[in-house]
Design a protein around this motif. Structure first.
Motif, mmCIF file in Angstrom:
data_model
loop_
_atom_site.group_PDB
_atom_site.id
_atom_site.type_symbol
_atom_site.label_atom_id
_atom_site.label_comp_id
_atom_site.label_asym_id
_atom_site.label_seq_id
_atom_site.Cartn_x
_atom_site.Cartn_y
_atom_site.Cartn_z
ATOM 1 N N ALA A 86 11.770 21.926 15.679
ATOM 2 C CA ALA A 86 12.163 20.516 15.596
ATOM 3 C C ALA A 86 13.515 20.274 16.243
ATOM 4 O O ALA A 86 13.685 19.336 17.044
ATOM 5 C CB ALA A 86 12.187 20.069 14.133
ATOM 6 N N LEU A 87 14.502 21.100 15.939
ATOM 7 C CA LEU A 87 15.836 20.902 16.499
ATOM 8 C C LEU A 87 15.830 21.063 18.022
ATOM 9 O O LEU A 87 16.501 20.312 18.735
ATOM 10 C CB LEU A 87 16.825 21.885 15.876
ATOM 11 N N THR A 88 15.088 22.039 18.512
ATOM 12 C CA THR A 88 15.020 22.239 19.966
ATOM 13 C C THR A 88 14.412 21.023 20.660
ATOM 14 O O THR A 88 14.931 20.553 21.682
ATOM 15 C CB THR A 88 14.194 23.495 20.295
ATOM 16 N N GLY A 140 25.822 15.867 27.993
ATOM 17 C CA GLY A 140 24.532 15.826 27.314
ATOM 18 C C GLY A 140 24.436 16.857 26.208
ATOM 19 O O GLY A 140 23.883 16.599 25.134
ATOM 20 N N ILE A 141 24.984 18.045 26.453
ATOM 21 C CA ILE A 141 24.978 19.096 25.437
ATOM 22 C C ILE A 141 25.793 18.665 24.224
ATOM 23 O O ILE A 141 25.399 18.883 23.071
ATOM 24 C CB ILE A 141 25.531 20.409 26.027
ATOM 25 N N ARG A 142 26.937 18.034 24.474
ATOM 26 C CA ARG A 142 27.775 17.555 23.359
ATOM 27 C C ARG A 142 27.043 16.512 22.520
ATOM 28 O O ARG A 142 27.064 16.554 21.285
ATOM 29 C CB ARG A 142 29.072 16.964 23.905
ATOM 30 N N VAL A 143 26.384 15.582 23.183
ATOM 31 C CA VAL A 143 25.644 14.541 22.461
ATOM 32 C C VAL A 143 24.517 15.166 21.646
ATOM 33 O O VAL A 143 24.308 14.821 20.470
ATOM 34 C CB VAL A 143 25.097 13.488 23.445
ATOM 35 N N SER A 144 23.785 16.085 22.246
ATOM 36 C CA SER A 144 22.681 16.739 21.538
ATOM 37 C C SER A 144 23.171 17.487 20.307
ATOM 38 O O SER A 144 22.547 17.435 19.235
ATOM 39 C CB SER A 144 21.960 17.721 22.467
ATOM 40 N N THR A 145 24.282 18.176 20.459
ATOM 41 C CA THR A 145 24.815 18.947 19.334
ATOM 42 C C THR A 145 25.180 18.044 18.170
ATOM 43 O O THR A 145 24.892 18.361 17.008
ATOM 44 C CB THR A 145 26.049 19.750 19.781
ATOM 45 N N GLN A 146 25.815 16.914 18.455
ATOM 46 C CA GLN A 146 26.185 15.992 17.380
ATOM 47 C C GLN A 146 24.936 15.465 16.668
ATOM 48 O O GLN A 146 24.917 15.319 15.440
ATOM 49 C CB GLN A 146 26.995 14.821 17.949
ATOM 50 N N MET A 147 23.887 15.180 17.423
ATOM 51 C CA MET A 147 22.639 14.712 16.801
ATOM 52 C C MET A 147 22.030 15.794 15.917
ATOM 53 O O MET A 147 21.611 15.537 14.786
ATOM 54 C CB MET A 147 21.629 14.309 17.880
ATOM 55 N N MET A 149 23.376 18.287 14.437
ATOM 56 C CA MET A 149 24.142 18.587 13.228
ATOM 57 C C MET A 149 23.600 17.792 12.031
ATOM 58 O O MET A 149 23.469 18.310 10.927
ATOM 59 C CB MET A 149 25.620 18.262 13.436
ATOM 60 N N GLY A 150 23.325 16.512 12.273
ATOM 61 C CA GLY A 150 22.786 15.684 11.203
ATOM 62 C C GLY A 150 21.326 15.961 10.929
ATOM 63 O O GLY A 150 20.903 16.052 9.762
ATOM 64 N N ILE A 151 20.535 16.122 12.000
ATOM 65 C CA ILE A 151 19.098 16.346 11.820
ATOM 66 C C ILE A 151 18.832 17.674 11.119
ATOM 67 O O ILE A 151 17.879 17.805 10.350
ATOM 68 C CB ILE A 151 18.388 16.300 13.191
ATOM 69 N N ALA A 152 19.692 18.665 11.361
ATOM 70 C CA ALA A 152 19.479 19.987 10.751
ATOM 71 C C ALA A 152 19.511 19.933 9.236
ATOM 72 O O ALA A 152 18.942 20.804 8.564
ATOM 73 C CB ALA A 152 20.542 20.970 11.253
ATOM 74 N N ALA A 153 20.173 18.925 8.680
ATOM 75 C CA ALA A 153 20.209 18.803 7.215
ATOM 76 C C ALA A 153 18.814 18.560 6.647
ATOM 77 O O ALA A 153 18.512 18.962 5.515
ATOM 78 C CB ALA A 153 21.153 17.671 6.810
ATOM 79 N N ILE A 154 17.948 17.907 7.435
ATOM 80 C CA ILE A 154 16.591 17.619 6.966
ATOM 81 C C ILE A 154 15.765 18.895 6.882
ATOM 82 O O ILE A 154 14.724 18.935 6.222
ATOM 83 C CB ILE A 154 15.904 16.610 7.917
ATOM 84 N N LEU A 193 31.806 20.696 10.760
ATOM 85 C CA LEU A 193 31.150 21.525 11.776
ATOM 86 C C LEU A 193 30.968 20.766 13.081
ATOM 87 O O LEU A 193 31.182 21.321 14.172
ATOM 88 C CB LEU A 193 29.790 22.003 11.263
ATOM 89 N N ALA A 194 30.577 19.496 12.997
ATOM 90 C CA ALA A 194 30.388 18.689 14.203
ATOM 91 C C ALA A 194 31.698 18.552 14.975
ATOM 92 O O ALA A 194 31.717 18.657 16.213
ATOM 93 C CB ALA A 194 29.845 17.314 13.829
ATOM 94 N N LEU A 195 32.800 18.339 14.263
ATOM 95 C CA LEU A 195 34.102 18.215 14.918
ATOM 96 C C LEU A 195 34.526 19.535 15.563
ATOM 97 O O LEU A 195 35.087 19.545 16.670
ATOM 98 C CB LEU A 195 35.151 17.752 13.908
ATOM 99 N N LEU A 196 34.259 20.645 14.887
ATOM 100 C CA LEU A 196 34.617 21.951 15.443
ATOM 101 C C LEU A 196 33.807 22.255 16.703
ATOM 102 O O LEU A 196 34.350 22.765 17.699
ATOM 103 C CB LEU A 196 34.389 23.046 14.396
#
Length: 215
Positions: A86-88, A140-147, A149-154, A193-196
């Protein structure tokens, strides 16, 4: 128990969950980056193929994350597998889109010059086009990572790793003494984590993007 007392008592478990959360996102981002750039390279020369790639990855992003993981559970089971898949998939769109935009934005005269000095097509791509397209790809990689981070909680819904487990435990026990502490700890952990990660990408950009291109 206050929030700070909760952190002091559970810091070891929270650090473990944070590490698992960061590790899952990092590994999925590596796979998503490789796939996204490959798709961009394969499609950027054709408007039809580029639009198809962007539309397909956009469609994936419209699927609710809980529904995506729920659909994957009967196929791959619980745990890490549905989380990684899912994350990929969710991480592809910004990388694919920015790869296409970045590669199309390379000055054709530079590619012609590379061809004129005898560079093969793969060499032109690896030594001229991709380096010049790297700044938008990194964005694009930065934007994906921020997304992610939140989706991984699900992912906790599918017994996946990460801080989502802390949040879900808190939500499942609302009204108990530490419910809000759990939700707050998991949420703040994801934000940190997202900020780091974003700070690491800024540093990576400074190390890998020549100053002239940054300017």
């Amino acid at each position: 128990m206050s929030f700070w007392e909760y952190l002091a008592n559970r810091h070891q478990q929270l650090l473990t969950d944070a590490y698992q959360h960061a590790s899952a996102v990092f590994q999925c981002m590596i796979v998503a980056t490789l796939l996204g750039v490959l798709i961009g390279v394969a499609t950027y020369r054709s408007d039809l193929a580029g639009n198809l790639a962007t539309t397909s990855t956009s469609t994936i992003l419209t699927i609710p994350s809980l529904a995506m993981i729920g659909l994957l559970i009967p196929i791959v089971g619980l745990g890490v597998a549905p989380t990684v898949i899912a994350l990929t998939l969710y991480g592809l769109l910004p990388i694919v889109r920015n790869s296409i935009v970045g590669l199309r934005g390379v000055d054709p005269s530079l590619v012609d010059a590379a061809r004129g000095i005898g560079m093969s097509r793969p060499a032109q791509l690896l030594r001229v086009e991709l380096p010049l397209a790297w700044p938008p790809i990194l964005t694009g990689i930065r934007v994906s990572t921020q997304m992610l981070m939140g989706i991984a909680a699900i992912a906790a819904y599918a017994s996946g790793p990460g801080l989502g487990n802390v949040i879900f435990r808190g939500l499942a026990s609302l009204g108990s003494a530490n419910a809000l502490n759990q939700v707050l700890a998991g949420t703040l952990g994801i934000i940190v984590l997202a900020l780091l990660f974003d700070a690491a990408y800024v540093l990576l950009g400074r190390l890998t993007i020549p100053r002239g291109i940054r300017v």
